[in-house]
Design a protein around this motif. Structure first.
Motif, mmCIF file in Angstrom:
data_model
loop_
_atom_site.group_PDB
_atom_site.id
_atom_site.type_symbol
_atom_site.label_atom_id
_atom_site.label_comp_id
_atom_site.label_asym_id
_atom_site.label_seq_id
_atom_site.Cartn_x
_atom_site.Cartn_y
_atom_site.Cartn_z
ATOM 1 N N ASP A 1 0.919 -1.283 -0.010
ATOM 2 C CA ASP A 1 0.105 -0.347 0.034
ATOM 3 C C ASP A 1 0.975 0.964 -0.061
ATOM 4 O OD1 ASP A 1 -2.251 1.701 0.114
ATOM 5 O OD2 ASP A 1 -2.970 1.746 2.138
ATOM 6 N N VAL A 2 1.122 2.028 -1.162
ATOM 7 C CA VAL A 2 1.627 3.362 -1.480
ATOM 8 C C VAL A 2 1.723 4.274 0.035
ATOM 9 C CG1 VAL A 2 0.252 4.354 -2.746
ATOM 10 C CG2 VAL A 2 2.593 4.404 -3.091
ATOM 11 N N LEU A 3 0.331 4.143 0.201
ATOM 12 C CA LEU A 3 -0.472 5.192 1.399
ATOM 13 C C LEU A 3 -0.003 4.553 3.048
ATOM 14 C CD1 LEU A 3 -4.151 6.335 -0.168
ATOM 15 C CD2 LEU A 3 -1.491 7.647 -0.070
ATOM 16 N N THR A 4 0.906 3.361 3.079
ATOM 17 C CA THR A 4 0.978 3.300 4.310
ATOM 18 C C THR A 4 1.724 3.884 5.484
ATOM 19 O OG1 THR A 4 0.613 0.784 3.694
ATOM 20 C CG2 THR A 4 2.269 1.412 5.897
ATOM 21 N N ASP A 5 2.841 4.733 4.335
ATOM 22 C CA ASP A 5 3.860 5.425 5.083
ATOM 23 C C ASP A 5 4.271 6.618 4.344
ATOM 24 O OD1 ASP A 5 5.143 4.289 2.467
ATOM 25 O OD2 ASP A 5 7.078 3.696 3.315
ATOM 26 N N TRP A 6 2.892 7.289 3.821
ATOM 27 C CA TRP A 6 2.884 9.140 3.234
ATOM 28 C C TRP A 6 3.530 9.809 3.601
ATOM 29 C CZ3 TRP A 6 0.400 13.214 4.755
ATOM 30 C CH2 TRP A 6 -0.416 12.830 5.465
ATOM 31 N N LYS A 7 3.303 9.842 5.020
ATOM 32 C CA LYS A 7 4.360 10.812 5.410
ATOM 33 C C LYS A 7 5.576 10.670 5.230
ATOM 34 C CE LYS A 7 1.086 11.880 9.762
ATOM 35 N NZ LYS A 7 0.737 11.955 10.712
ATOM 36 N N GLN A 8 6.070 9.708 4.921
ATOM 37 C CA GLN A 8 7.365 10.135 5.114
ATOM 38 C C GLN A 8 7.842 9.965 3.821
ATOM 39 O OE1 GLN A 8 6.282 7.701 7.544
ATOM 40 N NE2 GLN A 8 7.167 8.957 8.549
ATOM 41 N N GLN A 9 7.101 10.565 2.807
ATOM 42 C CA GLN A 9 7.360 10.230 0.705
ATOM 43 C C GLN A 9 7.365 11.969 0.675
ATOM 44 O OE1 GLN A 9 5.653 7.809 -1.523
ATOM 45 N NE2 GLN A 9 4.932 5.884 0.140
ATOM 46 N N GLU A 10 8.883 12.226 1.124
ATOM 47 C CA GLU A 10 8.419 13.523 0.361
ATOM 48 C C GLU A 10 7.256 14.263 -0.848
ATOM 49 O OE1 GLU A 10 12.581 14.477 -0.219
ATOM 50 O OE2 GLU A 10 12.998 14.037 2.385
ATOM 51 N N ASN A 11 7.977 13.459 -1.712
ATOM 52 C CA ASN A 11 6.768 14.185 -2.895
ATOM 53 C C ASN A 11 5.357 13.768 -2.818
ATOM 54 O OD1 ASN A 11 9.068 15.255 -3.777
ATOM 55 N ND2 ASN A 11 10.220 13.336 -4.993
ATOM 56 N N LEU A 12 5.287 13.623 -1.904
ATOM 57 C CA LEU A 12 3.653 12.601 -1.511
ATOM 58 C C LEU A 12 2.679 13.666 -0.736
ATOM 59 C CD1 LEU A 12 1.048 11.258 -2.259
ATOM 60 C CD2 LEU A 12 1.695 8.963 -0.678
ATOM 61 N N LYS A 13 1.537 14.001 -1.352
ATOM 62 C CA LYS A 13 0.550 15.047 -0.085
ATOM 63 C C LYS A 13 -0.870 15.191 -0.595
ATOM 64 C CE LYS A 13 4.231 17.424 0.786
ATOM 65 N NZ LYS A 13 5.182 17.750 2.264
ATOM 66 N N LEU A 14 -1.425 14.325 1.008
ATOM 67 C CA LEU A 14 -2.725 13.891 0.584
ATOM 68 C C LEU A 14 -3.773 15.271 1.568
ATOM 69 C CD1 LEU A 14 -3.074 10.427 2.634
ATOM 70 C CD2 LEU A 14 -2.583 11.335 0.191
ATOM 71 N N LEU A 15 -4.822 15.098 0.078
ATOM 72 C CA LEU A 15 -5.371 16.415 0.131
ATOM 73 C C LEU A 15 -7.089 15.793 0.746
ATOM 74 C CD1 LEU A 15 -5.638 19.877 0.158
ATOM 75 C CD2 LEU A 15 -6.610 19.533 -1.989
ATOM 76 N N ASN A 16 -7.349 16.285 2.166
ATOM 77 C CA ASN A 16 -8.201 15.748 2.503
ATOM 78 C C ASN A 16 -9.718 17.331 2.368
ATOM 79 O OD1 ASN A 16 -11.086 15.119 3.550
ATOM 80 N ND2 ASN A 16 -10.390 13.927 5.987
ATOM 81 N N LEU A 17 -10.261 17.656 1.708
ATOM 82 C CA LEU A 17 -11.017 19.075 1.656
ATOM 83 C C LEU A 17 -12.147 18.654 2.237
ATOM 84 C CD1 LEU A 17 -10.459 20.275 -1.581
ATOM 85 C CD2 LEU A 17 -9.859 21.597 0.102
ATOM 86 N N MET A 18 -13.129 19.235 3.368
ATOM 87 C CA MET A 18 -14.220 18.866 3.832
ATOM 88 C C MET A 18 -15.687 19.865 3.228
ATOM 89 S SD MET A 18 -13.372 17.492 6.334
ATOM 90 C CE MET A 18 -15.126 17.874 7.161
ATOM 91 N N TYR A 19 -14.863 20.395 1.569
ATOM 92 C CA TYR A 19 -16.656 21.019 1.205
ATOM 93 C C TYR A 19 -16.134 21.507 0.173
ATOM 94 C CZ TYR A 19 -17.961 21.581 5.546
ATOM 95 O OH TYR A 19 -18.293 21.598 7.111
ATOM 96 N N ASP A 20 -17.243 21.715 -1.515
ATOM 97 C CA ASP A 20 -16.724 22.331 -2.224
ATOM 98 C C ASP A 20 -17.942 23.348 -2.494
ATOM 99 O OD1 ASP A 20 -18.886 20.723 -3.244
ATOM 100 O OD2 ASP A 20 -18.154 19.085 -4.192
#
Length: 355
Positions: free
Chosen positions: A293-312
């Protein structure tokens, strides 16, 4: 009361503009009942505003979660009510007036408004054959569907569309199915198939209405409205007038709220209660996560950012009508309605966060 409510806001145990606004006013009622201005006070109105209301509101909005438009407008109303009190009033009498004002605000602007919206929108539901699509969870939408089925005895089917990570549609599904309404539950990625084949109407909730007619609501709402509009399916948005904001917003990034990125990373999680708290992995334990799973250690991957927007933001072009307690209006009439409303919504922008 302040710390408890702040924790509920922060953990998303309270979701929805009406729910959060009611909880805020209830907390203020508790604070007012136990508050007494100091003997050296020259003007109790200043003390209530600066020593009681503002510190609590700032704590909730800066340290817990940005406030919703509904909370901001209700807070502006409360400040205006405090400012309009006669400074020569006895504190006991002034406190009773404030408590009555808050109770009347909840009754008139939320409860009675919900009943009126249910009546207006319910008239658009056909007695048989209608297939209504809803997204996520909206108190006012759930209410109008329940009234149509239980009070007006209309027969229709509801398609509940849901999306991760909140999965609020599960709560809607539970409420409607327990009332005996025929329901279908799908995720957002199945929307295009259903929209083209079955849906006759779309009912959506709103966190806020911008003065240009745009609708601020849970992330995914704009996708639903866009697809319905492209298939010539009417889209009705239920929203109380106290959620109208004099701000104009053109896109969904500015002023949005960021959720917990770990909720996006958690691909194998199962929600265990009405909030968005996650109860571990469906396989049982966190140490059983797939190593691939590529998202297991996502915080350690410098080029990976996750965005969780609440609204549109849903443009007004995708909305057929806005259902308020004053009737069903076109989105272009929101600015007119805003101008006719009470001063507390017109004189101060209430948008600093989302619902």
């Amino acid at each position: 009361a302040i710390l408890t409510l702040g924790h509920l806001y922060q953990t998303h145990s309270l979701l929805g503009g009406n729910t959060r606004c009611r909880a805020m006013l209830q907390s203020f009622s508790i604070l007012l009942k136990s508050y007494t201005p100091p003997p050296s006070s020259r003007d109790f109105r200043h003390d209530v505003d600066h020593a009681l209301l503002k510190p609590a509101f700032q704590y909730w909005t800066t340290l817990c979660r940005p406030h919703s438009v509904s909370m901001g407008n209700a807070f502006s109303f409360l400040k205006l009510a405090v400012a309009n009190l006669d400074r020569d009033l006895a504190w006991a009498e002034a406190r009773e007036l404030l408590l009555e004002s808050m109770e009347a605000y909840v009754t008139e602007r939320i409860e009675y408004a919900g009943k009126a919206i249910s009546r207006h929108a319910g008239s658009k539901i056909q007695d048989s054959g209608d297939v209504i699509l809803v997204f996520g969870k909206s108190e006012v939408v759930n209410r109008l569907l329940l009234d149509a089925a239980l009070v007006d005895k209309k027969k229709f089917r509801v398609i509940v569309v849901d999306a991760r990570p909140l999965l609020e549609g599960r709560d809607t599904l539970q409420i409607l199915s327990r009332a005996g309404i025929s329901c279908t539950y799908v995720l957002l990625n199945a929307l295009s198939y259903l929209m083209m084949r079955e849906v006759t109407k779309v009912f959506l909730g709103a966190s806020a209405l911008m003065s240009n007619g745009s609708v601020l609501s849970r992330i995914g709402t704009a996708c639903v409205a866009l697809l319905a509009n492209s298939n010539h399916i009417p889209v009705l948005v239920g929203c109380e007038t106290y959620k109208i904001c004099n701000r104009v917003q053109l896109e969904s990034i500015t002023g949005n709220e960021l959720g917990d990125a770990d909720e996006v990373a958690c691909a194998d999680c199962a929600r265990i209660n009405p909030s968005n708290r996650w109860g571990g992995f469906m396989s049982g334990a966190e140490d059983e996560k797939k190593e691939t799973d590529v998202l297991t250690d996502w915080k350690q991957q410098e080029n990976l950012k996750l965005l969780n927007l609440m609204y549109d933001l849903t443009p007004s072009d995708f909305v057929t009508g806005i259902v308020t307690e004053v009737g069903i209006l076109p989105p272009t009439s929101v600015a007119v309605l805003l101008r006719e409303m009470s001063p507390q919504e017109n004189n101060e922008s209430a948008f600093k966060g989302t619902d």
